[in-house]
Scaffold this active site. Structure first.
Site, PDB file in Angstrom:
ATOM      1  N   LYS A  10      57.453  -8.938  17.440  1.00  0.00           N
ATOM      2  CA  LYS A  10      57.143  -8.462  18.787  1.00  0.00           C
ATOM      3  C   LYS A  10      58.442  -8.102  19.531  1.00  0.00           C
ATOM      4  O   LYS A  10      59.550  -8.436  19.076  1.00  0.00           O
ATOM      5  CB  LYS A  10      56.335  -9.540  19.507  1.00  0.00           C
ATOM      6  CG  LYS A  10      54.964  -9.834  18.852  1.00  0.00           C
ATOM      7  CD  LYS A  10      54.275 -10.981  19.584  1.00  0.00           C
ATOM      8  CE  LYS A  10      52.924 -11.323  19.018  1.00  0.00           C
ATOM      9  NZ  LYS A  10      52.325 -12.498  19.717  1.00  0.00           N
ATOM     10  N   TYR A  50      44.476  -6.239  19.597  1.00  0.00           N
ATOM     11  CA  TYR A  50      44.090  -7.531  20.191  1.00  0.00           C
ATOM     12  C   TYR A  50      42.688  -7.496  20.801  1.00  0.00           C
ATOM     13  O   TYR A  50      42.398  -8.269  21.707  1.00  0.00           O
ATOM     14  CB  TYR A  50      45.114  -7.924  21.260  1.00  0.00           C
ATOM     15  CG  TYR A  50      46.406  -8.484  20.689  1.00  0.00           C
ATOM     16  CD1 TYR A  50      46.405  -9.618  19.876  1.00  0.00           C
ATOM     17  CD2 TYR A  50      47.629  -7.896  20.993  1.00  0.00           C
ATOM     18  CE1 TYR A  50      47.591 -10.132  19.375  1.00  0.00           C
ATOM     19  CE2 TYR A  50      48.826  -8.414  20.488  1.00  0.00           C
ATOM     20  CZ  TYR A  50      48.797  -9.539  19.685  1.00  0.00           C
ATOM     21  OH  TYR A  50      49.974 -10.067  19.187  1.00  0.00           O
ATOM     22  N   ASN A 113      56.061 -15.088  21.984  1.00  0.00           N
ATOM     23  CA  ASN A 113      56.219 -16.025  20.867  1.00  0.00           C
ATOM     24  C   ASN A 113      56.653 -15.317  19.578  1.00  0.00           C
ATOM     25  O   ASN A 113      56.352 -15.775  18.477  1.00  0.00           O
ATOM     26  CB  ASN A 113      54.934 -16.830  20.679  1.00  0.00           C
ATOM     27  CG  ASN A 113      53.739 -15.944  20.423  1.00  0.00           C
ATOM     28  OD1 ASN A 113      53.872 -14.717  20.310  1.00  0.00           O
ATOM     29  ND2 ASN A 113      52.569 -16.536  20.318  1.00  0.00           N
ATOM     30  N   HIS A 116      53.594 -11.773  15.320  1.00  0.00           N
ATOM     31  CA  HIS A 116      52.163 -11.783  15.016  1.00  0.00           C
ATOM     32  C   HIS A 116      52.001 -11.861  13.510  1.00  0.00           C
ATOM     33  O   HIS A 116      52.723 -11.182  12.771  1.00  0.00           O
ATOM     34  CB  HIS A 116      51.482 -10.497  15.511  1.00  0.00           C
ATOM     35  CG  HIS A 116      50.122 -10.319  14.908  1.00  0.00           C
ATOM     36  ND1 HIS A 116      49.002 -10.904  15.432  1.00  0.00           N
ATOM     37  CD2 HIS A 116      49.720  -9.679  13.784  1.00  0.00           C
ATOM     38  CE1 HIS A 116      47.962 -10.616  14.666  1.00  0.00           C
ATOM     39  NE2 HIS A 116      48.365  -9.874  13.653  1.00  0.00           N
ATOM     40  N   GLU A 127      44.227  -4.823  10.270  1.00  0.00           N
ATOM     41  CA  GLU A 127      45.480  -4.549  10.985  1.00  0.00           C
ATOM     42  C   GLU A 127      46.359  -3.567  10.204  1.00  0.00           C
ATOM     43  O   GLU A 127      46.989  -2.685  10.799  1.00  0.00           O
ATOM     44  CB  GLU A 127      46.197  -5.883  11.255  1.00  0.00           C
ATOM     45  CG  GLU A 127      45.409  -6.707  12.281  1.00  0.00           C
ATOM     46  CD  GLU A 127      45.771  -8.183  12.342  1.00  0.00           C
ATOM     47  OE1 GLU A 127      46.665  -8.638  11.569  1.00  0.00           O
ATOM     48  OE2 GLU A 127      45.157  -8.894  13.154  1.00  0.00           O
TER      49      GLU A 127
HETATM   50  N1  UDP Z   1      48.658 -15.616  24.025  1.00  0.00           N
HETATM   51  C1  UDP Z   1      48.997 -15.889  25.345  1.00  0.00           C
HETATM   52  N2  UDP Z   1      48.425 -16.985  25.964  1.00  0.00           N
HETATM   53  C2  UDP Z   1      47.540 -17.805  25.312  1.00  0.00           C
HETATM   54  C3  UDP Z   1      47.205 -17.506  23.978  1.00  0.00           C
HETATM   55  C4  UDP Z   1      47.778 -16.404  23.367  1.00  0.00           C
HETATM   56  O1  UDP Z   1      49.773 -15.176  25.949  1.00  0.00           O
HETATM   57  O2  UDP Z   1      47.067 -18.778  25.910  1.00  0.00           O
HETATM   58  C5  UDP Z   1      49.261 -14.444  23.368  1.00  0.00           C
HETATM   59  C6  UDP Z   1      50.363 -14.835  22.385  1.00  0.00           C
HETATM   60  O3  UDP Z   1      51.367 -13.808  22.391  1.00  0.00           O
HETATM   61  C7  UDP Z   1      49.604 -14.855  21.064  1.00  0.00           C
HETATM   62  C8  UDP Z   1      48.674 -13.657  21.255  1.00  0.00           C
HETATM   63  O4  UDP Z   1      48.268 -13.755  22.612  1.00  0.00           O
HETATM   64  O5  UDP Z   1      50.460 -14.726  19.955  1.00  0.00           O
HETATM   65  C9  UDP Z   1      47.465 -13.629  20.337  1.00  0.00           C
HETATM   66  O6  UDP Z   1      46.746 -14.829  20.499  1.00  0.00           O
HETATM   67  P1  UDP Z   1      46.147 -15.601  19.232  1.00  0.00           P
HETATM   68  O7  UDP Z   1      45.217 -16.649  19.723  1.00  0.00           O
HETATM   69  O8  UDP Z   1      45.627 -14.621  18.231  1.00  0.00           O
HETATM   70  O9  UDP Z   1      47.462 -16.352  18.644  1.00  0.00           O
HETATM   71  P2  UDP Z   1      48.299 -16.135  17.294  1.00  0.00           P
HETATM   72  O10 UDP Z   1      47.327 -15.720  16.226  1.00  0.00           O
HETATM   73  O11 UDP Z   1      49.339 -15.074  17.586  1.00  0.00           O
HETATM   74  O12 UDP Z   1      48.926 -17.477  17.022  1.00  0.00           O
HETATM   75 MG    MG Z   2      45.919 -14.197  16.264  1.00  0.00          MG
END
Ligand code: UDP
Ligand code: MG
Length: 135
Positions: A10, A50, A113, A116, A127
């Protein structure tokens, strides 16, 4: 049996100069990259990527974040690649991610974070198609 997964570094990972650190961790694990694509995501592509999160309180912040600068999209292959990469990445919130994981070692913010990674083989194929096969 070899499997493939989709990984996207990212904008914060690129801004912070962490491409080598993160790609190196995946390589040292034994995973093999087969494609890399450097691009700035359109809001439309980011929202499709997303789409499962549309309606969440953080959705617009998430779209602004992942479209603010270039990302590095990639495809990785290896045994159980989806689960292996998710384990290397760590929990979504870097505060909760275990030390030794990418987010646990390098991150602090729940939205920004770094990375992805696909959460299932089905997500990986979806994806990969979205980023690499619709151009
Ligand atoms: N995210 C956020 N707040 C939250 C949860 C997720 O900003 O409470 C963002 C974060 O960048 C995350 C992305 O949304 O990586 C996608 O969320 P997901 O639950 O798919 O998490 P991941 O699979 O990336 O661990
Ligand atoms: Mg995810």
């Amino acid at each position: 049996m070899s499997e493939r997964t989709f990984v996207m570094l990212k904008p914060d990972a690129l801004e912070r100069g962490l491409i080598g650190e993160i790609v190196g961790r995946l390589e040292r694990k034994g995973l093999r990259p087969t494609r890399f694509l450097w691009r700035v995501l359109s809001p439309e592509l980011a929202a499709r990527h997303y789409e499962r999160l549309a309606g969440k309180s953080f959705f617009s912040e998430l779209i602004d974040y992942v479209t603010r600068g270039p990302v590095l999209a990639s495809i990785w292959e290896g045994r159980e690649a989806v689960a292996v990469v998710r384990a290397l990445v760590g929990a979504t919130d870097p505060v909760k991610a275990a030390p030794g994981t990418i987010r646990g070692d390098l991150g602090l913010d729940c939205t920004e974070n770094l990375i992805h990674a696909s959460d299932s083989p089905e997500s990986a194929e979806r994806e990969i198609a979205l980023f690499f096969e619709e151009e």
